[in-house]
Design an enzyme around this catalytic site. Sequence first.
Site, PDB file in Angstrom:
ATOM      1  N   ASN A  86     -27.228  -1.705  14.339  1.00  0.00           N
ATOM      2  CA  ASN A  86     -27.285  -0.470  13.553  1.00  0.00           C
ATOM      3  C   ASN A  86     -28.472  -0.560  12.607  1.00  0.00           C
ATOM      4  O   ASN A  86     -28.591  -1.509  11.842  1.00  0.00           O
ATOM      5  CB  ASN A  86     -26.002  -0.285  12.750  1.00  0.00           C
ATOM      6  CG  ASN A  86     -24.801  -0.197  13.655  1.00  0.00           C
ATOM      7  OD1 ASN A  86     -24.860   0.444  14.710  1.00  0.00           O
ATOM      8  ND2 ASN A  86     -23.725  -0.854  13.288  1.00  0.00           N
TER       9      ASN A  86
ATOM     10  N   HIS B 231     -14.349  -7.581  16.104  1.00  0.00           N
ATOM     11  CA  HIS B 231     -15.638  -6.999  15.741  1.00  0.00           C
ATOM     12  C   HIS B 231     -16.102  -7.709  14.468  1.00  0.00           C
ATOM     13  O   HIS B 231     -15.510  -7.531  13.410  1.00  0.00           O
ATOM     14  CB  HIS B 231     -15.477  -5.490  15.516  1.00  0.00           C
ATOM     15  CG  HIS B 231     -16.711  -4.807  15.000  1.00  0.00           C
ATOM     16  ND1 HIS B 231     -17.176  -3.614  15.517  1.00  0.00           N
ATOM     17  CD2 HIS B 231     -17.584  -5.135  14.016  1.00  0.00           C
ATOM     18  CE1 HIS B 231     -18.277  -3.256  14.865  1.00  0.00           C
ATOM     19  NE2 HIS B 231     -18.541  -4.160  13.947  1.00  0.00           N
TER      20      HIS B 231
ATOM     21  N   LYS C  20     -20.974   1.173  30.201  1.00  0.00           N
ATOM     22  CA  LYS C  20     -21.372   1.705  28.892  1.00  0.00           C
ATOM     23  C   LYS C  20     -22.586   2.614  29.025  1.00  0.00           C
ATOM     24  O   LYS C  20     -23.473   2.343  29.837  1.00  0.00           O
ATOM     25  CB  LYS C  20     -21.715   0.558  27.931  1.00  0.00           C
ATOM     26  CG  LYS C  20     -20.539  -0.355  27.613  1.00  0.00           C
ATOM     27  CD  LYS C  20     -20.911  -1.383  26.568  1.00  0.00           C
ATOM     28  CE  LYS C  20     -19.677  -2.180  26.144  1.00  0.00           C
ATOM     29  NZ  LYS C  20     -19.992  -3.137  25.053  1.00  0.00           N
TER      30      LYS C  20
ATOM     31  N   VAL D 288     -21.441   2.078   5.965  1.00  0.00           N
ATOM     32  CA  VAL D 288     -20.354   2.450   5.044  1.00  0.00           C
ATOM     33  C   VAL D 288     -19.841   1.206   4.315  1.00  0.00           C
ATOM     34  O   VAL D 288     -19.663   1.212   3.095  1.00  0.00           O
ATOM     35  CB  VAL D 288     -19.190   3.114   5.822  1.00  0.00           C
ATOM     36  CG1 VAL D 288     -17.992   3.343   4.903  1.00  0.00           C
ATOM     37  CG2 VAL D 288     -19.622   4.413   6.480  1.00  0.00           C
TER      38      VAL D 288
ATOM     39  N   GLU E  67     -21.181  -4.473  31.805  1.00  0.00           N
ATOM     40  CA  GLU E  67     -20.987  -5.861  31.400  1.00  0.00           C
ATOM     41  C   GLU E  67     -19.547  -6.309  31.619  1.00  0.00           C
ATOM     42  O   GLU E  67     -18.639  -5.487  31.767  1.00  0.00           O
ATOM     43  CB  GLU E  67     -21.435  -6.110  29.960  1.00  0.00           C
ATOM     44  CG  GLU E  67     -20.902  -5.168  28.927  1.00  0.00           C
ATOM     45  CD  GLU E  67     -21.597  -5.362  27.568  1.00  0.00           C
ATOM     46  OE1 GLU E  67     -20.887  -5.345  26.578  1.00  0.00           O
ATOM     47  OE2 GLU E  67     -22.835  -5.542  27.520  1.00  0.00           O
TER      48      GLU E  67
ATOM     49  N   ARG F  84     -29.365   1.026   9.899  1.00  0.00           N
ATOM     50  CA  ARG F  84     -29.101   1.800   8.676  1.00  0.00           C
ATOM     51  C   ARG F  84     -28.276   0.962   7.707  1.00  0.00           C
ATOM     52  O   ARG F  84     -27.776  -0.096   8.075  1.00  0.00           O
ATOM     53  CB  ARG F  84     -28.288   3.050   9.038  1.00  0.00           C
ATOM     54  CG  ARG F  84     -26.954   2.670   9.679  1.00  0.00           C
ATOM     55  CD  ARG F  84     -25.971   3.795   9.809  1.00  0.00           C
ATOM     56  NE  ARG F  84     -24.657   3.294  10.176  1.00  0.00           N
ATOM     57  CZ  ARG F  84     -24.237   3.089  11.415  1.00  0.00           C
ATOM     58  NH1 ARG F  84     -25.013   3.353  12.443  1.00  0.00           N
ATOM     59  NH2 ARG F  84     -23.014   2.609  11.637  1.00  0.00           N
TER      60      ARG F  84
ATOM     61  N   LYS G 226     -29.057   1.351  24.029  1.00  0.00           N
ATOM     62  CA  LYS G 226     -28.212   0.154  23.963  1.00  0.00           C
ATOM     63  C   LYS G 226     -28.571  -0.877  25.025  1.00  0.00           C
ATOM     64  O   LYS G 226     -28.357  -2.079  24.823  1.00  0.00           O
ATOM     65  CB  LYS G 226     -26.740   0.556  24.098  1.00  0.00           C
ATOM     66  CG  LYS G 226     -26.277   1.584  23.076  1.00  0.00           C
ATOM     67  CD  LYS G 226     -26.517   1.138  21.639  1.00  0.00           C
ATOM     68  CE  LYS G 226     -26.355   2.280  20.651  1.00  0.00           C
ATOM     69  NZ  LYS G 226     -26.797   1.928  19.295  1.00  0.00           N
TER      70      LYS G 226
ATOM     71  N   ARG H 132     -10.685   2.056   3.441  1.00  0.00           N
ATOM     72  CA  ARG H 132     -11.266   3.402   3.467  1.00  0.00           C
ATOM     73  C   ARG H 132     -10.156   4.424   3.223  1.00  0.00           C
ATOM     74  O   ARG H 132      -9.209   4.519   4.004  1.00  0.00           O
ATOM     75  CB  ARG H 132     -11.918   3.690   4.817  1.00  0.00           C
ATOM     76  CG  ARG H 132     -13.132   2.838   5.080  1.00  0.00           C
ATOM     77  CD  ARG H 132     -13.910   3.404   6.250  1.00  0.00           C
ATOM     78  NE  ARG H 132     -14.922   2.476   6.703  1.00  0.00           N
ATOM     79  CZ  ARG H 132     -15.851   2.766   7.610  1.00  0.00           C
ATOM     80  NH1 ARG H 132     -15.875   3.972   8.165  1.00  0.00           N
ATOM     81  NH2 ARG H 132     -16.740   1.864   7.971  1.00  0.00           N
TER      82      ARG H 132
HETATM   83  C1  MV4 Z   1     -16.796  -4.070  24.681  1.00  0.00           C
HETATM   84  C2  MV4 Z   1     -15.445  -4.500  24.616  1.00  0.00           C
HETATM   85  C3  MV4 Z   1     -15.064  -5.520  25.470  1.00  0.00           C
HETATM   86  N1  MV4 Z   1     -15.949  -6.050  26.349  1.00  0.00           N
HETATM   87  N2  MV4 Z   1     -17.633  -4.649  25.557  1.00  0.00           N
HETATM   88  C4  MV4 Z   1     -16.387  -0.423  21.644  1.00  0.00           C
HETATM   89  C5  MV4 Z   1     -17.421   0.267  20.840  1.00  0.00           C
HETATM   90  C6  MV4 Z   1     -18.718  -0.141  21.415  1.00  0.00           C
HETATM   91  N3  MV4 Z   1     -19.639  -0.426  20.376  1.00  0.00           N
HETATM   92  C7  MV4 Z   1     -18.426  -1.362  22.224  1.00  0.00           C
HETATM   93  N4  MV4 Z   1     -17.013  -1.491  22.292  1.00  0.00           N
HETATM   94  C8  MV4 Z   1     -16.434  -2.485  23.010  1.00  0.00           C
HETATM   95  N5  MV4 Z   1     -17.263  -3.106  23.899  1.00  0.00           N
HETATM   96  C9  MV4 Z   1     -17.203  -5.603  26.377  1.00  0.00           C
HETATM   97  N6  MV4 Z   1     -18.063  -6.138  27.258  1.00  0.00           N
HETATM   98  C10 MV4 Z   1     -14.603  -3.892  23.695  1.00  0.00           C
HETATM   99  C11 MV4 Z   1     -15.097  -2.864  22.890  1.00  0.00           C
HETATM  100  C12 MV4 Z   1     -14.145  -2.261  21.979  1.00  0.00           C
HETATM  101  C13 MV4 Z   1     -14.296  -2.360  20.601  1.00  0.00           C
HETATM  102  C14 MV4 Z   1     -15.369  -3.035  20.023  1.00  0.00           C
HETATM  103  C15 MV4 Z   1     -15.507  -3.108  18.664  1.00  0.00           C
HETATM  104  C16 MV4 Z   1     -14.553  -2.523  17.848  1.00  0.00           C
HETATM  105  C17 MV4 Z   1     -13.487  -1.851  18.388  1.00  0.00           C
HETATM  106  C18 MV4 Z   1     -13.342  -1.767  19.765  1.00  0.00           C
HETATM  107  C19 MV4 Z   1     -12.252  -1.082  20.293  1.00  0.00           C
HETATM  108  C20 MV4 Z   1     -12.118  -1.000  21.657  1.00  0.00           C
HETATM  109  C21 MV4 Z   1     -13.074  -1.568  22.495  1.00  0.00           C
END
Ligand code: MV4
Length: 444
Positions: free
Chosen positions: A289, A207, A157, A294, A199, A291, A115, A335
């Site tokens: 991703n 999202h 992360k 879903v 970060e 791939r 990542k 879903r």
């Molecule tokens: C973040 C964030 C806020 N700020 N990064 C969660 C899954 C992973 N792919 C990255 N995620 C997040 N990264 C920063 N800098 C909040 C999340 C996050 C989140 C992101 C997408 C969908 C659902 C989530 C649920 C909680 C936190």
Amino acid sequence: MKKILIANRGEIALRIIRACRELGIKTVAVYSDADKSSLHVRFADEAVCIGPAQGKLSYLKIPHIIAAAQVTNADAIHPGYGFLAENDTFAEICHDCGITFIGPTSEQIIKMGNKSIAKDTMAAAGVPVVPGSEGVISNVQDAMEVAERVGYPVMLKAVAGGGGKGMRYVETASEIERAFTNARNEAEAAFGNGDIYIEKFVEEPRHVEIQVFGDKFGNVVHLNERECSIQRRHQKLIEEAPSPIMTKELRAKMGEAAMKGARAVNYVGAGTIEFLVDKHRNFYFMEMNTRIQVEHPVTEQSLDVDLIKEQIMVAAGEKLTLSIQEPKYHSIECRINAEDPYHDWRPSPGVITSLHFPGGYGVRVDSHVYQGYMIPPYYDSMIAKLLTFAKTRDEAIAKMRRALDEIVIEGIHTTIPFHRKMMDNPDFISGNFDTKYLDTKGWQ
Ligand code: MV4
């Protein structure tokens, strides 16, 4: 391409077999002992048993799957999603055995699987990323410095993470030492790689992901966005296209950024670039991703395209037939999982004693289950994807209410009551939600 082995099970195996049928391509199913009576076994031209019920001993056993492809003379393997779909070793072994892996190269999988490297690659290509460390953080001192520079709160992360695993939210400097140590240990235990990057925390993010597609001639397109903010513990429950927050201008900007990212790695096949979008509609690269996902049907129903057929054609060396265009329809996906949303969403495997799926204009059901089917406890709990599509979001929601009123699944608990309630939820109806919505507000 004459014969494709599908290295997967459930609804996605069926989805791929259906596309092959329409293209006149023969299919080989693989199955575990628990899946002998599954529809993907019945609908494929041939089927090979690859081991006992547990995924680790069957759908994840690379030698078994390669052997199945060799004895049946399959010239390609479609991995679906999950299992081996983002396993670079598997993609490489397929290549070395002269079997076409329907997906990107092992190099592309490796690059996007890390990542931190993925983020730095995207930043170098001009894709907006969240301010933070360049590369990994090797000690607490560096972590403190970066956090001071970008400002608290921050996120730690795992470079090997994704989907929320190995993540830590850090509000103040006093918490960072503990969080860093914990994140490192958790990542090391979970992935065998304790590397961490940092970060700035993006507040109340949505999202929003962009579907991209590349071919072997260097052509890349984007196919607009999917809104995936309705999630519970990083499990998506409702997806839709277009996103309720999208504008034509933002779509063009995010689409352009996603294509830049895909071009930077010479991406071939179907891919998804995930973005966080803040309340000011700033967007930041999160993950790629490598791939089919879903939720790909919401893009299919919004644009009237077949992404699985396109994957197969591109892997066979054809040029992309897709083009960049505005959404034609609004599509929503619910879903349906074998889980009890009234009791902490606990898994609810068992026999489906009674089943009726909805139909009619603007309704699509992707599912492998039938009346009398036994949902095994070994795999993920998704048993159906219910989609509706219409000219407007309000109409798609009305259709979803109607479809959820028609559907009958008895013998097990499902997420249907949750979805029915969400379709009447004023915040959902007005598009007023972010990724924290379900985890903080709940659904009842
Ligand atoms: C973040 C964030 C806020 N700020 N990064 C969660 C899954 C992973 N792919 C990255 N995620 C997040 N990264 C920063 N800098 C909040 C999340 C996050 C989140 C992101 C997408 C969908 C659902 C989530 C649920 C909680 C936190």
